[in-house]
Design a protein around this motif. Structure first.
Motif, PDB file in Angstrom:
ATOM      1  N   MET A   1      13.199 -36.633  36.823  1.00 51.81           N
ATOM      2  CA  MET A   1      13.474 -35.947  38.094  1.00 51.81           C
ATOM      3  C   MET A   1      12.216 -35.964  39.029  1.00 51.81           C
ATOM      4  SD  MET A   1      15.493 -32.840  37.110  1.00 51.81           S
ATOM      5  CE  MET A   1      14.710 -32.033  35.692  1.00 51.81           C
ATOM      6  N   ASP A   2      12.173 -36.465  40.212  1.00 51.91           N
ATOM      7  CA  ASP A   2      10.910 -36.524  40.921  1.00 51.91           C
ATOM      8  C   ASP A   2      10.904 -35.429  42.019  1.00 51.91           C
ATOM      9  OD1 ASP A   2       8.549 -36.965  42.235  1.00 51.91           O
ATOM     10  OD2 ASP A   2       9.228 -39.243  42.908  1.00 51.91           O
ATOM     11  N   GLU A   3      10.181 -34.488  41.832  1.00 48.79           N
ATOM     12  CA  GLU A   3      10.164 -33.251  42.831  1.00 48.79           C
ATOM     13  C   GLU A   3      11.456 -32.649  43.184  1.00 48.79           C
ATOM     14  OE1 GLU A   3       7.064 -33.287  45.694  1.00 48.79           O
ATOM     15  OE2 GLU A   3       6.141 -34.892  44.883  1.00 48.79           O
ATOM     16  N   PRO A   4      12.258 -32.438  42.121  1.00 47.10           N
ATOM     17  CA  PRO A   4      13.766 -32.058  42.584  1.00 47.10           C
ATOM     18  C   PRO A   4      13.803 -30.771  43.329  1.00 47.10           C
ATOM     19  CG  PRO A   4      13.459 -31.683  39.938  1.00 47.10           C
ATOM     20  CD  PRO A   4      12.123 -32.250  40.551  1.00 47.10           C
ATOM     21  N   LEU A   5      12.896 -29.796  43.195  1.00 44.12           N
ATOM     22  CA  LEU A   5      13.017 -28.597  43.682  1.00 44.12           C
ATOM     23  C   LEU A   5      12.098 -28.561  44.889  1.00 44.12           C
ATOM     24  CD1 LEU A   5      13.079 -26.462  40.745  1.00 44.12           C
ATOM     25  CD2 LEU A   5      14.971 -27.911  41.644  1.00 44.12           C
ATOM     26  N   GLY A   6      11.173 -29.450  45.276  1.00 35.48           N
ATOM     27  CA  GLY A   6      10.365 -29.526  46.126  1.00 35.48           C
ATOM     28  C   GLY A   6      10.642 -29.136  47.692  1.00 35.48           C
ATOM     29  N   ALA A   7      11.914 -29.175  48.003  1.00 33.48           N
ATOM     30  CA  ALA A   7      12.313 -28.803  49.345  1.00 33.48           C
ATOM     31  C   ALA A   7      13.067 -27.533  49.422  1.00 33.48           C
ATOM     32  CB  ALA A   7      13.215 -29.779  50.060  1.00 33.48           C
ATOM     33  N   LEU A   8      13.109 -26.877  48.481  1.00 34.48           N
ATOM     34  CA  LEU A   8      13.845 -25.711  48.366  1.00 34.48           C
ATOM     35  C   LEU A   8      13.097 -24.294  48.619  1.00 34.48           C
ATOM     36  CD1 LEU A   8      16.008 -26.186  45.096  1.00 34.48           C
ATOM     37  CD2 LEU A   8      16.400 -26.837  47.519  1.00 34.48           C
ATOM     38  N   ASP A   9      13.604 -23.432  49.123  1.00 40.43           N
ATOM     39  CA  ASP A   9      12.988 -22.096  49.398  1.00 40.43           C
ATOM     40  C   ASP A   9      12.745 -21.450  48.153  1.00 40.43           C
ATOM     41  OD1 ASP A   9      15.087 -19.827  49.011  1.00 40.43           O
ATOM     42  OD2 ASP A   9      16.153 -21.317  49.709  1.00 40.43           O
ATOM     43  N   ALA A  10      11.764 -20.374  48.015  1.00 33.86           N
ATOM     44  CA  ALA A  10      11.073 -19.849  46.753  1.00 33.86           C
ATOM     45  C   ALA A  10      12.366 -19.233  45.954  1.00 33.86           C
ATOM     46  CB  ALA A  10      10.414 -18.584  47.186  1.00 33.86           C
TER      47      ALA A  10
ATOM     48  N   ARG B   1      14.441 -21.852  44.541  1.00 34.48           N
ATOM     49  CA  ARG B   1      13.606 -22.706  43.460  1.00 34.48           C
ATOM     50  C   ARG B   1      13.824 -21.856  42.130  1.00 34.48           C
ATOM     51  NH1 ARG B   1       8.375 -25.711  45.343  1.00 34.48           N
ATOM     52  NH2 ARG B   1       8.005 -26.750  43.365  1.00 34.48           N
ATOM     53  N   GLU B   2      13.851 -20.688  42.506  1.00 32.42           N
ATOM     54  CA  GLU B   2      13.681 -19.687  41.102  1.00 32.42           C
ATOM     55  C   GLU B   2      14.720 -19.998  40.297  1.00 32.42           C
ATOM     56  OE1 GLU B   2      12.053 -15.524  40.858  1.00 32.42           O
ATOM     57  OE2 GLU B   2      10.453 -16.454  42.024  1.00 32.42           O
ATOM     58  N   ARG B   3      15.727 -19.848  41.067  1.00 30.52           N
ATOM     59  CA  ARG B   3      17.249 -19.910  40.280  1.00 30.52           C
ATOM     60  C   ARG B   3      17.347 -21.194  39.683  1.00 30.52           C
ATOM     61  NH1 ARG B   3      20.442 -17.067  44.940  1.00 30.52           N
ATOM     62  NH2 ARG B   3      20.041 -14.994  44.338  1.00 30.52           N
ATOM     63  N   MET B   4      16.848 -22.350  40.487  1.00 33.02           N
ATOM     64  CA  MET B   4      17.199 -23.459  39.790  1.00 33.02           C
ATOM     65  C   MET B   4      16.258 -23.864  38.732  1.00 33.02           C
ATOM     66  SD  MET B   4      19.373 -25.752  41.475  1.00 33.02           S
ATOM     67  CE  MET B   4      18.557 -27.479  41.510  1.00 33.02           C
ATOM     68  N   GLN B   5      15.056 -23.170  38.821  1.00 33.70           N
ATOM     69  CA  GLN B   5      14.167 -23.351  37.664  1.00 33.70           C
ATOM     70  C   GLN B   5      14.882 -22.819  36.051  1.00 33.70           C
ATOM     71  OE1 GLN B   5      10.801 -21.182  38.733  1.00 33.70           O
ATOM     72  NE2 GLN B   5       9.995 -23.115  39.970  1.00 33.70           N
TER      73      GLN B   5
ATOM     74  N   GLU C   1       3.141 -23.085  38.711  1.00 38.73           N
ATOM     75  CA  GLU C   1       3.778 -22.134  38.010  1.00 38.73           C
ATOM     76  C   GLU C   1       5.188 -22.758  37.481  1.00 38.73           C
ATOM     77  OE1 GLU C   1       4.505 -18.277  39.527  1.00 38.73           O
ATOM     78  OE2 GLU C   1       2.432 -17.812  39.882  1.00 38.73           O
ATOM     79  N   GLU C   2       5.631 -23.563  38.426  1.00 37.10           N
ATOM     80  CA  GLU C   2       6.777 -24.512  37.772  1.00 37.10           C
ATOM     81  C   GLU C   2       6.758 -25.164  36.826  1.00 37.10           C
ATOM     82  OE1 GLU C   2       9.807 -25.686  40.692  1.00 37.10           O
ATOM     83  OE2 GLU C   2       9.023 -27.792  40.447  1.00 37.10           O
ATOM     84  N   ALA C   3       5.397 -25.850  36.534  1.00 39.00           N
ATOM     85  CA  ALA C   3       5.102 -26.953  35.489  1.00 39.00           C
ATOM     86  C   ALA C   3       4.797 -26.175  34.271  1.00 39.00           C
ATOM     87  CB  ALA C   3       3.666 -27.437  36.016  1.00 39.00           C
TER      88      ALA C   3
ATOM     89  N   VAL D   1       2.362 -26.336  26.402  1.00 40.31           N
ATOM     90  CA  VAL D   1       2.503 -25.147  26.826  1.00 40.31           C
ATOM     91  C   VAL D   1       4.048 -24.529  26.039  1.00 40.31           C
ATOM     92  CG1 VAL D   1       1.870 -24.581  28.955  1.00 40.31           C
ATOM     93  CG2 VAL D   1       3.701 -26.424  28.906  1.00 40.31           C
ATOM     94  N   SER D   2       4.295 -23.127  26.258  1.00 33.59           N
ATOM     95  CA  SER D   2       5.350 -22.825  25.430  1.00 33.59           C
ATOM     96  C   SER D   2       6.161 -21.618  26.337  1.00 33.59           C
ATOM     97  CB  SER D   2       4.985 -22.067  24.145  1.00 33.59           C
ATOM     98  OG  SER D   2       3.866 -21.094  24.392  1.00 33.59           O
ATOM     99  N   PHE D   3       5.852 -21.597  27.378  1.00 43.04           N
ATOM    100  CA  PHE D   3       6.662 -20.583  28.079  1.00 43.04           C
ATOM    101  C   PHE D   3       8.015 -20.779  28.254  1.00 43.04           C
ATOM    102  CE2 PHE D   3       2.268 -20.536  29.762  1.00 43.04           C
ATOM    103  CZ  PHE D   3       1.810 -19.211  29.388  1.00 43.04           C
ATOM    104  N   GLY D   4       8.452 -22.190  28.417  1.00 49.61           N
ATOM    105  CA  GLY D   4       9.884 -22.435  28.550  1.00 49.61           C
ATOM    106  C   GLY D   4      10.435 -21.876  27.237  1.00 49.61           C
ATOM    107  N   ARG D   5       9.856 -22.271  26.084  1.00 48.76           N
ATOM    108  CA  ARG D   5      10.403 -22.097  24.861  1.00 48.76           C
ATOM    109  C   ARG D   5      10.739 -20.538  24.732  1.00 48.76           C
ATOM    110  NH1 ARG D   5       7.473 -26.574  22.427  1.00 48.76           N
ATOM    111  NH2 ARG D   5       9.259 -28.248  22.291  1.00 48.76           N
ATOM    112  N   ARG D   6       9.818 -19.819  25.126  1.00 44.20           N
ATOM    113  CA  ARG D   6       9.927 -18.205  25.116  1.00 44.20           C
ATOM    114  C   ARG D   6      11.087 -17.750  26.056  1.00 44.20           C
ATOM    115  NH1 ARG D   6       3.844 -15.976  26.270  1.00 44.20           N
ATOM    116  NH2 ARG D   6       5.021 -14.219  26.900  1.00 44.20           N
ATOM    117  N   TYR D   7      11.325 -18.482  27.277  1.00 44.90           N
ATOM    118  CA  TYR D   7      12.368 -18.168  27.951  1.00 44.90           C
ATOM    119  C   TYR D   7      13.857 -18.170  27.006  1.00 44.90           C
ATOM    120  CZ  TYR D   7      16.483 -18.808  31.398  1.00 44.90           C
ATOM    121  OH  TYR D   7      17.580 -18.722  31.877  1.00 44.90           O
TER     122      TYR D   7
END
Ligand SMILES: Nc1ncnc2c1ncn2[C@@H]1O[C@H](COP(=O)(O)OP(=O)(O)OP(=O)(O)O)[C@@H](O)[C@H]1O
Ligand SMILES: [Mg+2]
Lengths: 262, 298
Positions: A156-165, A168-172, A194-196, A224-230
């Protein structure tokens, strides 16, 4: 388990004086979520395009399960920043494209496309023309279209780059959910620090040569492990509020802008 | 886009770029021109359509006056009413063994036969030009050679080679249509979004299927523009094509009327040709909006 490897890859575009990417190596296994980040022009898209098979390396090797990557293929589906949807086709036909290429019969592919549309929360939009959708909806169609190929790797190449905040959070969180369910190996380019941190299992930082502004190299790899925590059930808000998250953010920002702040 | 297109002078545009610009809605003979707001603009302004209508009425009035007061001899310029009456006569009783409708039908048949044949050849040629260097190298010079030739120039050669039958007439019309269709198709192919091609390839499409499923649909708006330009070019070639041994057709009707100085029938023919051209243009635009509704929206 599948493995995508970039082994000491350099890319020099035609007529270019310098390499766009110099000596980059990475390993993407099923279940990994690699995030590629760095300043504009440092070669992130180029590297992703090597993995996709759009660009062949000038030196070094790109392999999937030991086989050299010679061309694009449905085992490595791509999501583009510009969504690259097909405007002449309906939302459902867009999502079903990979299935059609595989020769899946009409009724079956419509059924599977509708299931994927439900997965990206676009139930009922199947018959719409894509140009009637908002940017966030189009990105979700692009994601569903890539998932329909049941790829081993999702690029995915900047898939959320053009979205509003907010979108974008929902997409994450949607991406994290889909990653958890599918077990696909994901390689994603983003400018969002933060997304990374929130999404990746490893953040890979590329930096251009400070003298030339090109010759992007991989200069840092931060596990990093934040995604795993989610995935383990912790809410995103709580993760973001964790002081460890703030510390990681500062570290990553330093890594990205290293050389510029001195 | 307006920033760019406004600075290009129309003379320097090739058919291909013209096709591209038109497909983006740049030049539209039917739309009223949009004026940038001017500070000193008068508070009262007529819309362009109203101005066109007034101009038309004024011309007809002038024509009527010229005929009424015999400023021009009626042999050369019959008045509007005379032409209208003749229109009805020719429509009902016919001229040189055929009614106006029969002449029209024959002419339309020739133009659409030529269009069908030219689409079958021109679209693949355009694809080859757009997709391959070899195709471009082979066909580009041929089309650039053909494009500026007036039909009357190659008409004698076509007659020498293919005789005076129906195929020659269709061929003359078709030759006028080939360049617009092929060059517009090629422009459409070259303007294809590279990421869409890549997306299709990464979704498992072979190169050939990518052409079928991405390149051709992408180029459809430009192909349509080419078709519109071609139909106009073909229709305006009609009179030349029917110069040779025709016994029916609008062009033939005009020529035989001219030989006997039946000026009113000449005018009836001219107006019919103009009206049909207008109707065709409108029909294609409607079809265009129906078939490629995404054009210009992404
Ligand atoms: N097709 C191409 N031909 C020649 N040079 C290119 C091409 N694509 C990219 N480059 C050059 O390669 C370098 C890296 O470009 P790339 O698009 O990979 O950067 P990036 O990290 O994705 O940047 P961004 O964050 O702005 O998207 C740049 O210097 C760019 O000018
Ligand atoms: Mg990029």
């Amino acid at each position: 388990m599948s493995l995508l490897e970039l082994d000491h890859v350099s890319v020099r575009y035609q007529n270019a004086v310098r390499d766009a990417v110099a000596d980059a190596s990475l390993r993407l296994s099923s279940g990994d979520f690699l995030v590629l980040t760095g300043r504009s022009g440092c070669g992130k898209t180029t590297l992703l395009n090597v993995a996709a098979g759009f660009v062949s390396p000038s030196s070094g090797m790109a392999r999937v399960d030991g086989q050299p990557i010679a061309a694009p293929g449905a085992d490595r589906a791509v999501v583009f920043q510009s969504d690259a949807l097909f405007p002449w086709a309906s939302v459902r036909e867009n999502v079903a494209f990979a299935l059609r290429m595989k020769g899946v019969p009409r009724r079956e592919r419509d059924r599977r496309a509708d299931a994927l549309l439900a997965r990206v929360k676009l139930s009922g939009f199947g018959d719409k023309p894509v140009w009637e959708l908002s940017g966030g909806m189009r990105q979700r169609v692009g994601l569903a279209r890539a998932l329909a190929a049941e790829p081993r790797f999702l690029l995915m190449d900047e898939p959320l780059g053009a979205l509003d905040a907010l979108t974008r959070e929902r997409m994450q969180t949607l991406l994290l959910d889909i990653w958890a369910e599918s077990g696909t190996g994901i390689l994603m380019v983003t400018h969002g620090i933060e997304e990374a941190l929130l999404l990746g299992t490893e953040v890979i930082v590329m930096t251009p040569n400070p003298d030339t502004g090109q010759q992007g190299r991989i200069t840092r790899r931060i596990p990093v492990s934040f995604g795993r925590r989610y995935r383990a059930g912790e809410p995103v808000r709580a993760i973001r509020a964790d002081p460890a998250f703030a510390a990681a953010r500062a570290e990553l920002a330093d890594a990205i802008f290293e050389g510029e702040l001195q | 886009m307006s920033l760019f297109t406004q600075s290009i002078s129309p003379e320097t545009l090739s058919v291909a770029t013209l096709a591209r610009i038109e497909s983006q809605g740049g030049i539209d003979p039917f739309a009223s021109p949009s004026h940038p707001p001017r500070v000193s603009a008068p508070s009262f302004r007529l819309p362009a359509r109203a101005i066109s209508a007034i101009t038309l009425l004024a011309l007809i009035a002038l024509w009527w006056l010229a005929a009424q007061y015999k400023i021009v001899s009626p042999v050369f310029l019959p008045g509007p009413e005379a032409v209208f009456r003749k229109f009805i006569t020719v429509a009902r009783d016919g001229f040189v063994d055929a009614t106006l409708f029969q002449h029209l039908l024959i002419s339309l048949g020739r133009v659409f036969a030529a269009l069908a044949a030219t689409l079958l050849i021109g679209v693949p040629v355009g694809l080859l030009i757009g997709l391959s260097t070899v195709g471009r190298g082979v066909f580009d010079p041929l089309l650039e050679f053909l494009r500026p030739l007036p039909p009357l120039a190659y008409l004698p050669l076509v007659v020498i080679w293919f005789g005076i039958g129906e195929p020659s007439k269709v061929l003359v019309i078709g030759l006028a249509m080939l360049a617009p269709i092929a060059l517009s198709t090629a422009a459409g192919v070259r303007a294809v979004n590279e990421e869409r091609i890549r997306a299709a390839r990464a979704l498992g499409a072979s190169r050939l299927r990518t052409v079928l499923h991405v390149t051709i649909p992408s180029a459809l708006p430009q192909i349509f523009t080419g078709l519109r330009i071609a139909l106009g070019a073909g229709w305006s070639t009609l009179v030349a094509a029917e110069l040779v041994a025709a016994t029916r057709g609008l062009g033939f009707m005009i020529q035989s009327a001219a030989q006997f100085l039946v000026t009113d029938v000449v005018l009836v023919g001219i107006f019919t040709i103009a009206l049909v051209a207008f109707a065709l243009e409108w029909a294609i635009r409607t079809l265009d909006r129906r078939l490629v509704p995404w054009s210009g929206r992404d």
